[in-house]
Design a protein around this motif. Structure first.
Motif, PDB file in Angstrom:
ATOM      1  N   ASP A  49      23.631  14.877   9.104  1.00  0.00           N
ATOM      2  CA  ASP A  49      22.684  13.891   8.599  1.00  0.00           C
ATOM      3  C   ASP A  49      21.331  14.074   9.277  1.00  0.00           C
ATOM      4  O   ASP A  49      21.247  14.372  10.468  1.00  0.00           O
ATOM      5  CB  ASP A  49      23.219  12.482   8.868  1.00  0.00           C
ATOM      6  CG  ASP A  49      22.316  11.400   8.295  1.00  0.00           C
ATOM      7  OD1 ASP A  49      22.147  11.373   7.067  1.00  0.00           O
ATOM      8  OD2 ASP A  49      21.778  10.598   9.076  1.00  0.00           O
ATOM      9  N   ALA A  50      20.279  13.887   8.507  1.00  0.00           N
ATOM     10  CA  ALA A  50      18.919  13.958   9.057  1.00  0.00           C
ATOM     11  C   ALA A  50      18.065  12.928   8.329  1.00  0.00           C
ATOM     12  O   ALA A  50      18.569  12.080   7.595  1.00  0.00           O
ATOM     13  CB  ALA A  50      18.359  15.375   8.929  1.00  0.00           C
ATOM     14  N   GLY A  51      16.737  13.004   8.509  1.00  0.00           N
ATOM     15  CA  GLY A  51      15.857  11.965   8.011  1.00  0.00           C
ATOM     16  C   GLY A  51      15.575  12.048   6.521  1.00  0.00           C
ATOM     17  O   GLY A  51      15.707  13.098   5.893  1.00  0.00           O
ATOM     18  N   GLU A  52      15.191  10.919   5.953  1.00  0.00           N
ATOM     19  CA  GLU A  52      14.800  10.832   4.548  1.00  0.00           C
ATOM     20  C   GLU A  52      13.272  10.717   4.456  1.00  0.00           C
ATOM     21  O   GLU A  52      12.647  10.112   5.329  1.00  0.00           O
ATOM     22  CB  GLU A  52      15.442   9.617   3.877  1.00  0.00           C
ATOM     23  CG  GLU A  52      16.880   9.835   3.444  1.00  0.00           C
ATOM     24  CD  GLU A  52      17.819  10.150   4.600  1.00  0.00           C
ATOM     25  OE1 GLU A  52      18.537  11.160   4.522  1.00  0.00           O
ATOM     26  OE2 GLU A  52      17.820   9.414   5.594  1.00  0.00           O
ATOM     27  N   VAL A  53      12.705  11.264   3.401  1.00  0.00           N
ATOM     28  CA  VAL A  53      11.260  11.215   3.193  1.00  0.00           C
ATOM     29  C   VAL A  53      10.996  10.620   1.818  1.00  0.00           C
ATOM     30  O   VAL A  53      11.608  11.018   0.824  1.00  0.00           O
ATOM     31  CB  VAL A  53      10.626  12.615   3.305  1.00  0.00           C
ATOM     32  CG1 VAL A  53       9.132  12.556   2.993  1.00  0.00           C
ATOM     33  CG2 VAL A  53      10.838  13.182   4.714  1.00  0.00           C
ATOM     34  N   GLY A  54      10.071   9.653   1.778  1.00  0.00           N
ATOM     35  CA  GLY A  54       9.734   8.984   0.535  1.00  0.00           C
ATOM     36  C   GLY A  54       8.566   9.631  -0.179  1.00  0.00           C
ATOM     37  O   GLY A  54       7.853  10.495   0.368  1.00  0.00           O
ATOM     38  N   ALA A  55       8.335   9.206  -1.413  1.00  0.00           N
ATOM     39  CA  ALA A  55       7.264   9.754  -2.229  1.00  0.00           C
ATOM     40  C   ALA A  55       5.911   9.576  -1.542  1.00  0.00           C
ATOM     41  O   ALA A  55       5.553   8.475  -1.130  1.00  0.00           O
ATOM     42  CB  ALA A  55       7.250   9.064  -3.585  1.00  0.00           C
ATOM     43  N   GLY A  56       5.177  10.680  -1.397  1.00  0.00           N
ATOM     44  CA  GLY A  56       3.857  10.631  -0.778  1.00  0.00           C
ATOM     45  C   GLY A  56       3.859  10.588   0.731  1.00  0.00           C
ATOM     46  O   GLY A  56       2.795  10.657   1.353  1.00  0.00           O
ATOM     47  N   GLN A  79       0.820  -1.212   0.000  1.00  0.00           N
ATOM     48  CA  GLN A  79       0.000   0.000   0.000  1.00  0.00           C
ATOM     49  C   GLN A  79       0.856   1.266   0.000  1.00  0.00           C
ATOM     50  O   GLN A  79       0.546   2.236  -0.686  1.00  0.00           O
ATOM     51  CB  GLN A  79      -0.929   0.008   1.211  1.00  0.00           C
ATOM     52  CG  GLN A  79      -2.067  -0.994   1.135  1.00  0.00           C
ATOM     53  CD  GLN A  79      -2.953  -0.939   2.374  1.00  0.00           C
ATOM     54  OE1 GLN A  79      -2.491  -0.634   3.474  1.00  0.00           O
ATOM     55  NE2 GLN A  79      -4.223  -1.225   2.189  1.00  0.00           N
ATOM     56  N   GLU A  80       1.918   1.274   0.806  1.00  0.00           N
ATOM     57  CA  GLU A  80       2.749   2.471   0.943  1.00  0.00           C
ATOM     58  C   GLU A  80       4.129   2.239   0.352  1.00  0.00           C
ATOM     59  O   GLU A  80       5.127   2.790   0.819  1.00  0.00           O
ATOM     60  CB  GLU A  80       2.835   2.873   2.418  1.00  0.00           C
ATOM     61  CG  GLU A  80       1.461   3.172   3.020  1.00  0.00           C
ATOM     62  CD  GLU A  80       1.500   3.489   4.508  1.00  0.00           C
ATOM     63  OE1 GLU A  80       2.616   3.588   5.068  1.00  0.00           O
ATOM     64  OE2 GLU A  80       0.420   3.612   5.111  1.00  0.00           O
ATOM     65  N   MET A  81       4.192   1.431  -0.697  1.00  0.00           N
ATOM     66  CA  MET A  81       5.475   1.057  -1.280  1.00  0.00           C
ATOM     67  C   MET A  81       6.269   2.273  -1.742  1.00  0.00           C
ATOM     68  O   MET A  81       7.485   2.353  -1.534  1.00  0.00           O
ATOM     69  CB  MET A  81       5.269   0.102  -2.455  1.00  0.00           C
ATOM     70  CG  MET A  81       6.577  -0.401  -3.057  1.00  0.00           C
ATOM     71  SD  MET A  81       6.338  -1.616  -4.382  1.00  0.00           S
ATOM     72  CE  MET A  81       5.814  -0.554  -5.723  1.00  0.00           C
ATOM     73  N   ALA A  82       5.596   3.252  -2.366  1.00  0.00           N
ATOM     74  CA  ALA A  82       6.313   4.419  -2.871  1.00  0.00           C
ATOM     75  C   ALA A  82       7.014   5.162  -1.746  1.00  0.00           C
ATOM     76  O   ALA A  82       8.183   5.550  -1.859  1.00  0.00           O
ATOM     77  CB  ALA A  82       5.347   5.347  -3.610  1.00  0.00           C
ATOM     78  N   GLY A  83       6.299   5.363  -0.629  1.00  0.00           N
ATOM     79  CA  GLY A  83       6.901   6.058   0.497  1.00  0.00           C
ATOM     80  C   GLY A  83       8.004   5.258   1.148  1.00  0.00           C
ATOM     81  O   GLY A  83       8.986   5.808   1.646  1.00  0.00           O
ATOM     82  N   THR A  84       7.847   3.933   1.164  1.00  0.00           N
ATOM     83  CA  THR A  84       8.849   3.072   1.779  1.00  0.00           C
ATOM     84  C   THR A  84      10.106   2.982   0.930  1.00  0.00           C
ATOM     85  O   THR A  84      11.224   2.951   1.453  1.00  0.00           O
ATOM     86  CB  THR A  84       8.273   1.658   1.995  1.00  0.00           C
ATOM     87  OG1 THR A  84       7.098   1.747   2.805  1.00  0.00           O
ATOM     88  CG2 THR A  84       9.281   0.747   2.675  1.00  0.00           C
ATOM     89  N   LEU A  85       9.947   2.943  -0.393  1.00  0.00           N
ATOM     90  CA  LEU A  85      11.076   2.615  -1.267  1.00  0.00           C
ATOM     91  C   LEU A  85      11.677   3.797  -2.027  1.00  0.00           C
ATOM     92  O   LEU A  85      12.875   3.806  -2.294  1.00  0.00           O
ATOM     93  CB  LEU A  85      10.644   1.556  -2.290  1.00  0.00           C
ATOM     94  CG  LEU A  85      10.228   0.188  -1.744  1.00  0.00           C
ATOM     95  CD1 LEU A  85       9.957  -0.758  -2.901  1.00  0.00           C
ATOM     96  CD2 LEU A  85      11.294  -0.399  -0.832  1.00  0.00           C
ATOM     97  N   TYR A  86      10.853   4.790  -2.403  1.00  0.00           N
ATOM     98  CA  TYR A  86      11.340   5.823  -3.311  1.00  0.00           C
ATOM     99  C   TYR A  86      11.585   7.132  -2.568  1.00  0.00           C
ATOM    100  O   TYR A  86      10.662   7.910  -2.314  1.00  0.00           O
ATOM    101  CB  TYR A  86      10.349   6.038  -4.455  1.00  0.00           C
ATOM    102  CG  TYR A  86      10.032   4.775  -5.219  1.00  0.00           C
ATOM    103  CD1 TYR A  86      11.059   3.981  -5.731  1.00  0.00           C
ATOM    104  CD2 TYR A  86       8.722   4.360  -5.414  1.00  0.00           C
ATOM    105  CE1 TYR A  86      10.787   2.814  -6.428  1.00  0.00           C
ATOM    106  CE2 TYR A  86       8.432   3.193  -6.113  1.00  0.00           C
ATOM    107  CZ  TYR A  86       9.468   2.419  -6.609  1.00  0.00           C
ATOM    108  OH  TYR A  86       9.189   1.256  -7.295  1.00  0.00           O
ATOM    109  N   THR A  87      12.818   7.393  -2.222  1.00  0.00           N
ATOM    110  CA  THR A  87      13.185   8.605  -1.495  1.00  0.00           C
ATOM    111  C   THR A  87      13.102   9.812  -2.421  1.00  0.00           C
ATOM    112  O   THR A  87      13.616   9.780  -3.546  1.00  0.00           O
ATOM    113  CB  THR A  87      14.606   8.478  -0.925  1.00  0.00           C
ATOM    114  OG1 THR A  87      14.655   7.363  -0.025  1.00  0.00           O
ATOM    115  CG2 THR A  87      15.020   9.737  -0.191  1.00  0.00           C
ATOM    116  N   ILE A  88      12.469  10.893  -1.952  1.00  0.00           N
ATOM    117  CA  ILE A  88      12.387  12.120  -2.743  1.00  0.00           C
ATOM    118  C   ILE A  88      13.249  13.233  -2.148  1.00  0.00           C
ATOM    119  O   ILE A  88      13.567  14.206  -2.841  1.00  0.00           O
ATOM    120  CB  ILE A  88      10.943  12.621  -2.883  1.00  0.00           C
ATOM    121  CG1 ILE A  88      10.304  12.867  -1.511  1.00  0.00           C
ATOM    122  CG2 ILE A  88      10.108  11.646  -3.706  1.00  0.00           C
ATOM    123  CD1 ILE A  88       8.950  13.552  -1.574  1.00  0.00           C
TER     124      ILE A  88
END
Length: 546
Positions: free
Chosen positions: A407-414, A359-368
Motif C-alpha cells: 500500500d502507498a499514497g493516493e493522489v487526487g485530481a490536480g 478550492q481544492e475539492m477535486a484533489g481532496t475528493l477525486y482520486t486519480i
C-alpha cells in the motif's frame, strides 16, 4: 423560508456558537505572569527561547510591547496532544544505497497544525513537524501532464541555500486536472465525532461550517449520508440527494456534542452506508471529522489501523479532517489516513476549510491514482551523497516499488507531490562538504570510476490508475541540464518551506538556516495568501526561538 435563507440561518447558528465561545474565553481569564524577568526556557529540541530583561515598572499586563507588537510568554503544548515519534533520515552513500524509495504524500495537516500552535504562542513539539507536509502545502504551478498521461514530472537543481557546498534537487509529479463538468458522481458519508470533547468553538461548530461549504458544491447526481458517533453511533441522514441542501444542512446543524467517543462504531456504520449507496465508477468516500480522541472500542493506533485496513479494499476512500486543540491526537489520525487509502488535513479556520473542501475539492475528493510510489536512483559517479528531506514516515524498501501488494499514497485530481533532496556532487577534490582538508593527499579512498554516464539520477513512478487493474511504471533520466544558477521561484518556495520545517524541528541538517531567511525568501516571491502567511509564521517563530 426560502432555500437561501434556510442555509444562511443554519450557518448563522454556527457562527453564533463560535462567537459565544470566543467571547467567553476572555471572562475570568488569569495570567501566569508574575512580573520581573522571564527565565530562559529551552525548547525540548534545543531551540532556545530568549526573553530580554523587562523593567517591572513598565509592565502592566501579561503582554510586553516588543518591536511595536505584543509578545506573550510562550506556552508548552498540551500533554494531552500526541504525535508519532520518528527519526530524521540522514545522508546516504549511493554506492551502498543507490535507491531512494517512498510513498507519495499529499497531506498538509502538519503545516496547518503548526500554524495553529505558533499563532497560539505555543512551543512546537518536534514530532509534530513533518517536512514533506510543509513542502506540499504550497503550490508550484507544475505544467500539466502530456495528453494520455496521468502524471507529469518536474526536476530542478539549484544551490542549497543552507549548505552552499551542496545542491538542492526538487522533484515534482503533477496529477492531471479534472474539469468540474467531468467530475464523477459522489457518494459521501460525513462521519462526525459528536463526543463531549468536540463541544468547543474550534471543533463541532467549525466541522458544521466546513461540511456546509462542501454541501453547497454538491449536485443532484451526488448522494450524502451523515453518521455521528459519541457513546454510540447514529445515522442522521441516509442517501440524500446533493440537491436537497436544506435537508443536509438541517441534519448537520442538529448535531450536538456530548458523551464518550466510540470511533470504531462510527467507522463501521459509515463504511456500511458507503457500501449501501456505492456508485460504480463514482467517488465513494468517507470523510472523518474529529479531534482523534477516541476512548471507546478500538482506540489505540494499532487497533484503528487494523480496522481501517480491513475497509480499504472495498473501493471506498477516506479523507481525515482534524480539528481542535488541547487533546488533539495527530498520531492516530495520520495512521488512519495513511492506511485507509486517504488524505489528511487539519482544519484550524474557516479559511482552511474553504481551501480544502472548496478550492481544492477535486484533489481532496477525486482520486486519480492509488498506491503511488516514487523511486530515485542516484548515479554514484556524479552524486557522492544524498538526503531526502522529510517523508520519514513514508520510506519504503527498494523492492517494495515493484510489489503490487504494498500500500502507498493516493493522489487526487490536480494534486502534485513534491520532494526535495540535498545532494553532494562527486569529485569534490581536496574539500569535504565545502571544508578545505589539510590532509587531502592522505585519503586513499579512490573516487568513483567515471562510467561515462553523466546523468545524475533516474526518477521512477509507479501507480494504479483508478478503475484499472495492475500497476503502471514510468521512468526518466535527468542530469546537470536541470541545474539553474538562478533558481526558479518554485524551488525557492519549496526550500523556504523545508528550511522552516527543519528550524522548527531543530534538524541537525539545518546548516545556516534562519527564520529571517525564510521570511525574506517568501517576501521575494510572487505574493499570494500562502506566501504572506509563511512570512507571518516565520516572524512569529523568530520571536519564539531566536
Amino acid at each position: 423560508m426560502n432555500t437561501k435563507l434556510t442555509r444562511y440561518a443554519a450557518m448563522a447558528a454556527a457562527c453564533t456558537l463560535m462567537m459565544s465561545a470566543f467571547c467567553s474565553c476572555g471572562e475570568g481569564a488569569t495570567s501566569n505572569y508574575n512580573g520581573g524577568t522571564y527565565k530562559k526556557d529551552e525548547h525540548r529540541n534545543n531551540n532556545s527561547i530568549v526573553h530580554e530583561d523587562i523593567d517591572e515598572a513598565t509592565v502592566c499586563a501579561p503582554e510586553y510591547d516588543c518591536d511595536g507588537g505584543y509578545y506573550e510568554r510562550p506556552t508548552q503544548a498540551s500533554r494531552n496532544e500526541s504525535y508519532k515519534e520518528y527519526i530524521e533520515t540522514g545522508f546516504k552513500d549511493p554506492k551502498a544505497e543507490p535507491l531512494s524509495t517512498f510513498s507519495a504524500d499529499v497531506d498538509t495537516a502538519s503545516y496547518s497544525n503548526i500554524r495553529r500552535l505558533l499563532e497560539d504562542g505555543t512551543i512546537i513539539p518536534e514530532d509534530a513537524v513533518r517536512a514533506e507536509e510543509f513542502i506540499n502545502y504550497f503550490d508550484y504551478d507544475y505544467p500539466d501532464p502530456e495528453e494520455g498521461r496521468v502524471f507529469g514530472d518536474y526536476v530542478e537543481l539549484a544551490d542549497c541555500p543552507w549548505n552552499p557546498a551542496n545542491k538542492l534537487m526538487m522533484i515534482g509529479i503533477q496529477g492531471k486536472r479534472m474539469p468540474e463538468k467531468e467530475a464523477p458522481p459522489s457518494n459521501i458519508v460525513f462521519l462526525i465525532d459528536s463526543s463531549g470533547s468536540m463541544a468547543s468553538y474550534d471543533k463541532l461548530p467549525l466541522v458544521q461550517t466546513a461540511f456546509s461549504m462542501l454541501a453547497e458544491k454538491l449536485t443532484e447526481k451526488d448522494r450524502i449520508s451523515i453518521v455521528t458517533y459519541a457513546g454510540h453511533s447514529d445515522t442522521i441522514l441516509e442517501g440524500a440527494s446533493g440537491k436537497d441542501k436544506d435537508e443536509i444542512l438541517n441534519a448537520l446543524y442538529s448535531i450536538t456534542a456530548s458523551g464518550g467517543t466510540n470511533g470504531e462504531g462510527g467507522i463501521q456504520q459509515a463504511y456500511k452506508l458507503a457500501e449501501r449507496y456505492f456508485i460504480e465508477g463514482g467517488n465513494n468516500r468517507v470523510i472523518l471529522a474529529t479531534d482523534g480522541d477516541l476512548n471507546i472500542g478500538a482506540s489505540s493506533e494499532s487497533e484503528l489501523v487494523k480496522l481501517i485496513e480491513s475497509k480499504r479494499d472495498k473501493g471506498v476512500y477516506l479523507s481525515v479532517l482534524g480539528f481542535g486543540t488541547g487533546n488533539y491526537k495527530d498520531d492516530k489520525l495520520e495512521a488512519i489516513a495513511d492506511n485507509g487509502n486517504g488524505n489528511y488535513s487539519y482544519i484550524d479556520s474557516v479559511d482552511e476549510a474553504h481551501r480544502v473542501l472548496v478550492q481544492e475539492m477535486a484533489g481532496t475528493l477525486y482520486t486519480i491514482a492509488k498506491d503511488v510510489k516514487i523511486q530515485v536512483e542516484f548515479n554514484p559517479s556524479q552524486i557522492k551523497s544524498y538526503r531526502l528531506i522529510g517523508y520519514d514516515n513514508r520510506l519504503m524498501n527498494a523492492e517494495d516499488f515493484y510489489d503490487e501488494t504494498k500500500d502507498a499514497g493516493e493522489v487526487g485530481a490536480g494534486h502534485s507531490v513534491t520532494a526535495l533532496y540535498e545532494v553532494e556532487l562527486a569529485q569534490t577534490g581536496d574539500t569535504y562538504r565545502g571544508v578545505q582538508l589539510e590532509f587531502s593527499s592522505e585519503h586513499t579512498a579512490e573516487p568513483p570510476v567515471d562510467n561515462g554516464r553523466s546523468e545524475l539520477c533516474k526518477l521512477s513512478v509507479t501507480y494504479k490508475p483508478v478503475g484499472e487493474d495492475g500497476d503502471i511504471y514510468e521512468s526518466q533520466l535527468f542530469g546537470m541540464e536541470k541545474y539553474n544558477s538562478e533558481p526558479s521561484e518554485s524551488i525557492k518556495l519549496a526550500s523556504a518551506a523545508a528550511e522552516f520545517a527543519m528550524l522548527l524541528r531543530n534538524s541537525e541538517f539545518k546548516g545556516s538556516s534562519s527564520y529571517d531567511y525564510v521570511a525574506r525568501t517568501a517576501k521575494s516571491l510572487a505574493f499570494d495568501d500562502k506566501t504572506e502567511e509563511l512570512i507571518s509564521l516565520a516572524r512569529l517563530a523568530e520571536k519564539l526561538y531566536d
